[in-house]
Design a protein around this motif. Structure first.
Motif, PDB file in Angstrom:
ATOM      1  N   ASP A  98       3.930  -2.515   3.533  1.00  0.00           N
ATOM      2  CA  ASP A  98       4.801  -1.342   3.409  1.00  0.00           C
ATOM      3  C   ASP A  98       5.318  -1.203   1.979  1.00  0.00           C
ATOM      4  O   ASP A  98       5.722  -0.117   1.570  1.00  0.00           O
ATOM      5  CB  ASP A  98       5.972  -1.424   4.397  1.00  0.00           C
ATOM      6  N   HIS A 110       0.365  -6.384   7.566  1.00  0.00           N
ATOM      7  CA  HIS A 110       0.320  -6.150   9.003  1.00  0.00           C
ATOM      8  C   HIS A 110      -0.611  -4.973   9.306  1.00  0.00           C
ATOM      9  O   HIS A 110      -1.003  -4.231   8.404  1.00  0.00           O
ATOM     10  CB  HIS A 110       1.730  -5.892   9.562  1.00  0.00           C
ATOM     11  N   HIS A 115      -2.112  -3.505   5.916  1.00  0.00           N
ATOM     12  CA  HIS A 115      -1.462  -2.929   4.741  1.00  0.00           C
ATOM     13  C   HIS A 115      -0.124  -3.626   4.511  1.00  0.00           C
ATOM     14  O   HIS A 115       0.351  -4.394   5.352  1.00  0.00           O
ATOM     15  CB  HIS A 115      -1.221  -1.424   4.947  1.00  0.00           C
TER      16      HIS A 115
HETATM   17 FE   LIG Z   1       3.487  -0.825   8.082  1.00  0.00          FE
END
Ligand SMILES: [Fe+2]
Ligand SMILES: O=C(O)CCC(=O)C(=O)O
Length: 253
Positions: free
Chosen positions: A143, A231, A141
């Motif tokens: 952030d 990540h 994903h």
């Molecule tokens: Fe994350």
């Protein structure tokens, strides 16, 4: 030196990321909303800029960390000793009744504010503590939000940068993988890093060592999201992992 190789097939398909009702209940009253990444940001603007922060000498030791640059572009930095054992013990003991104005929370925000230095920002989101049990993982994903939310003032905000701090325990597995960063060089410390055996030769995995942290930029300077900081967290093979997201906000008109 040989790195333990992590294969892309080790990386998350069906992750179970703190979605149980029980966990949510436990943490609802806390400092620390255990929010999934898609949860709307209730906390824009609450956590503050440096001038809202006091210095809670009693619980907050002097910053005593060292850094290693993992990637220059995108910027990603490994931080040794971002939080001390006693700070982590304090945080973990109080996890279920820690208030937003707890001096330890202020301490962490102050230390993070000092770290980000000249990076343009608008303070931090509420801290998020996450816990993984065996087999739990976090799928790949970003952030940053692909559709960043507008706040009441009409500003649009996104997550300019992230810290992820490892709060123990030290499980088997549970590495944070950055799929598009360059692998660690041969002289990197294998206790901290391993490499991802990907088709494109990219990827580095960061092992969860208590008190250490990763910091990386999410947004380009034009405020668009950087896809290179995708990540994931590998499954916990045995043990438990606690971690903390410290998310830097940036807002614009
Ligand atoms: Fe994350
Ligand atoms: O657990 C990790 O290693 C990373 C967690 C993460 O990326 C997140 O909570 O956004």
């Amino acid at each position: 030196m040989q790195f333990a190789e992590v294969k892309p097939s080790d990386i998350a398909i069906n992750h179970h990321y703190l979605q149980s009702q029980e966990m949510n209940k436990i943490f609802q009253q806390v400092l620390v909303p255990l929010t999934a990444l898609t949860t709307p940001l209730q906390s824009w603007g609450i956590w503050g800029s440096a001038n809202q922060v006091s210095t809670p000498e009693m619980v907050c030791g002097a910053a005593n960390y060292t850094t290693e640059i993992v990637s220059l572009d995108p910027l990603a930095v490994y931080i040794n000793g971002f939080m001390s054992k006693s700070e982590i013990a304090y945080l973990r003991n109080l996890l279920t009744h820690l208030a937003r104005d707890d001096p330890m929370v202020e301490c962490i925000i102050k230390r993070s504010t000092d770290f980000v230095g000249f990076i343009p920002h608008d303070g931090f989101e509420a801290l998020q503590v996450v816990r993984y049990f065996e087999n739990e993982r976090h799928d790949p994903h970003f952030d940053w939000f692909q559709s960043p939310p507008k706040i009441a003032s009409g500003l649009t905000c996104n997550r300019a940068a992230s810290f992820f701090v490892y709060l123990g325990d030290e499980p088997e597995g549970g590495e944070t993988c950055f799929h598009y960063l360059y692998p660690a060089p041969p002289d990197a410390d294998p206790k901290k890093f391993s490499n991802i055996n990907s088709d494109d030769g990219l990827g580095v995995a960061v092992k969860p060592i208590t008190g250490n942290a990763m910091f990386w930029m999410n947004l380009y300077s034009n405020n668009t999201g950087d896809p290179r900081v995708q990540h994931s967290a590998l499954p916990i093979r045995s043990g438990t992992k606690y971690g903390m997201n410290i998310l830097l906000k940036r807002c614009w008109e």
